[in-house]
Write a protein that holds these residues in place. Structure first.
Motif, short mmCIF file in Angstrom:
data_model
loop_
_atom_site.label_atom_id
_atom_site.label_comp_id
_atom_site.label_asym_id
_atom_site.label_seq_id
_atom_site.Cartn_x
_atom_site.Cartn_y
_atom_site.Cartn_z
N ILE A 107 7.75 8.15 5.42
CA ILE A 107 6.76 7.49 4.56
C ILE A 107 5.54 7.12 5.39
O ILE A 107 4.40 7.30 4.96
N GLU A 108 5.76 6.62 6.58
CA GLU A 108 4.65 6.19 7.45
C GLU A 108 3.76 7.37 7.81
O GLU A 108 2.54 7.24 7.83
N GLU A 109 4.37 8.53 8.11
CA GLU A 109 3.58 9.73 8.46
C GLU A 109 2.74 10.19 7.29
O GLU A 109 1.60 10.63 7.47
N LEU A 110 3.28 10.10 6.09
CA LEU A 110 2.53 10.48 4.90
C LEU A 110 1.38 9.50 4.66
O LEU A 110 0.23 9.90 4.47
N LEU A 111 1.69 8.21 4.70
CA LEU A 111 0.69 7.20 4.35
C LEU A 111 -0.42 7.06 5.38
O LEU A 111 -1.52 6.61 5.04
N VAL A 112 -0.20 7.47 6.62
CA VAL A 112 -1.23 7.32 7.65
C VAL A 112 -2.49 8.12 7.27
O VAL A 112 -3.59 7.76 7.69
N GLN A 113 -2.34 9.15 6.46
CA GLN A 113 -3.49 9.95 6.04
C GLN A 113 -4.21 9.36 4.82
O GLN A 113 -5.24 9.85 4.42
N THR A 114 -3.62 8.35 4.23
CA THR A 114 -4.17 7.79 2.99
C THR A 114 -4.90 6.49 3.28
O THR A 114 -4.94 6.04 4.41
N ARG A 115 -5.42 5.88 2.23
CA ARG A 115 -6.07 4.58 2.38
C ARG A 115 -5.05 3.44 2.37
O ARG A 115 -5.40 2.28 2.55
N PHE A 116 -3.78 3.77 2.19
CA PHE A 116 -2.71 2.78 2.13
C PHE A 116 -2.03 2.65 3.49
O PHE A 116 -1.65 3.65 4.09
N ARG A 117 -1.85 1.42 3.94
CA ARG A 117 -1.21 1.20 5.25
C ARG A 117 0.31 1.25 5.15
O ARG A 117 0.98 1.60 6.12
N ASP A 118 0.84 0.87 3.99
CA ASP A 118 2.30 0.89 3.83
C ASP A 118 2.64 0.99 2.35
O ASP A 118 1.77 0.95 1.48
N ILE A 119 3.93 1.09 2.07
CA ILE A 119 4.41 1.29 0.70
C ILE A 119 4.06 0.10 -0.20
O ILE A 119 3.81 0.26 -1.39
N SER A 120 4.00 -1.09 0.39
CA SER A 120 3.64 -2.29 -0.39
C SER A 120 2.23 -2.18 -0.95
O SER A 120 1.98 -2.61 -2.09
N GLU A 121 1.32 -1.60 -0.19
CA GLU A 121 -0.06 -1.44 -0.69
C GLU A 121 -0.12 -0.44 -1.83
O GLU A 121 -0.91 -0.60 -2.76
N VAL A 122 0.72 0.59 -1.78
CA VAL A 122 0.77 1.55 -2.90
C VAL A 122 1.27 0.82 -4.14
O VAL A 122 0.69 0.95 -5.23
N MET A 123 2.31 0.03 -3.99
CA MET A 123 2.87 -0.72 -5.11
C MET A 123 1.85 -1.68 -5.70
O MET A 123 1.74 -1.81 -6.93
N THR A 124 1.09 -2.34 -4.84
CA THR A 124 0.07 -3.30 -5.29
C THR A 124 -0.97 -2.60 -6.16
O THR A 124 -1.47 -3.18 -7.12
N GLU A 125 -1.28 -1.36 -5.85
CA GLU A 125 -2.25 -0.58 -6.64
C GLU A 125 -1.82 -0.48 -8.10
O GLU A 125 -2.63 -0.40 -9.01
N PHE A 126 -0.51 -0.51 -8.33
CA PHE A 126 0.04 -0.41 -9.68
C PHE A 126 0.34 -1.76 -10.30
O PHE A 126 0.78 -1.84 -11.44
N GLY A 127 0.16 -2.82 -9.54
CA GLY A 127 0.49 -4.14 -10.04
C GLY A 127 1.99 -4.39 -10.07
O GLY A 127 2.48 -5.24 -10.82
#
Length: 182
Positions: A107-127
Motif C-alpha cells: 500500500i505504501e509503495e502505491l500511495l507514494v506516487q499519489t497525493r495521499f500519504r497513507d490509507i487514512s488520508e484516502v479514507m478521509t477523502e470519502f468522509g
C-alpha cells in the motif's frame, strides 16, 4: 469547437460537460483531462459510490504508465487505460500487466506516487470514519491491489477484445469498457 458530453448506453439524453476547442491530435489528452476531473463518468456502472483519482499517469518501476488509478469509497481499485481511436487487441494484456505490477506493491509503495500519504488520508477523502472503518477499508484496498478492476476507455472496442474480456470475467478478472465518440 466541440461540445463534450457523455451518454450512457440505453439512455435517451446526453449529459453535456463543457464546450471546448481542440485539435484531432489531442483527443486522448483532452479526454484524460475530462476524466481526471470527473472519473465517475466512466465507472458509474461499476461503483455506486464516490470515486477518487489516486493518480493520473501512474508510473511503474518497469517504465510503464497507467493512465489512471481510481479508488471507490469501499477501497476497491480500478486501473483505467485510455485509447485514442480503435483499441488494439493488446490493450487487455497492457491492463493485466499493470494489474500484475500493482499486485506486487505494498500500500505504501502505491500511495507514494499519489497525493495521499497513507490509507487514512484516502479514507478521509470519502468522509469515512477512520476509527471505525480503517481495518475493513484497508483489507478491501489490499485485496483490490491483488486483483484490481480494469477499465478500457476507447472510441471503439472491437468484438475480439469484448470476447476475450467476457472469457476473463468468467475467470474472475473484472474488465470493463467505455466507448466514447468525438
Amino acid at each position: 469547437m466541440a461540445l463534450i458530453g457523455m451518454k450512457k448506453k440505453g439512455a435517451s439524453k446526453i449529459d453535456f460537460l463543457e464546450e471546448a476547442s481542440f485539435e484531432k491530435d489531442n483527443k486522448e489528452d483532452y479526454l484524460h483531462k475530462i476524466l481526471e476531473e470527473n472519473p465517475l463518468l466512466i465507472v458509474s456502472e461499476i461503483f455506486d459510490t464516490k470515486v477518487v483519482l489516486l493518480k493520473s499517469k501512474f508510473s511503474f518501476s518497469s517504465g510503464d504508465e497507467a493512465d489512471m488509478v481510481l479508488c471507490d469509497a469501499t477501497g476497491d481499485l480500478v486501473i483505467v487505460e485510455l485509447k485514442r481511436g480503435r483499441a488494439p487487441r493488446d490493450s487487455i494484456a497492457q491492463l493485466m500487466d499493470y494489474a500484475s505490477q500493482i499486485s506486487k506493491m505494498s500500500i505504501e509503495e502505491l500511495l507514494v506516487q499519489t497525493r495521499f500519504r497513507d490509507i487514512s488520508e484516502v479514507m478521509t477523502e470519502f468522509g469515512v470514519d477512520i476509527n471505525e472503518n480503517k481495518e475493513n477499508f484497508e483489507e478491501i484496498f489490499r485485496k483490490s491491489m491483488a486483483s484490481p478492476g480494469l477499465m478500457l476507455v476507447s472510441y471503439d472496442i472491437p468484438d475480439d477484445i469484448k470476447r476475450v474480456a467476457k472469457c476473463l470475467r468468467t475467470k474472475g478478472i473484472m474488465i470493463n469498457f467505455v466507448e466514447f465518440d468525438y
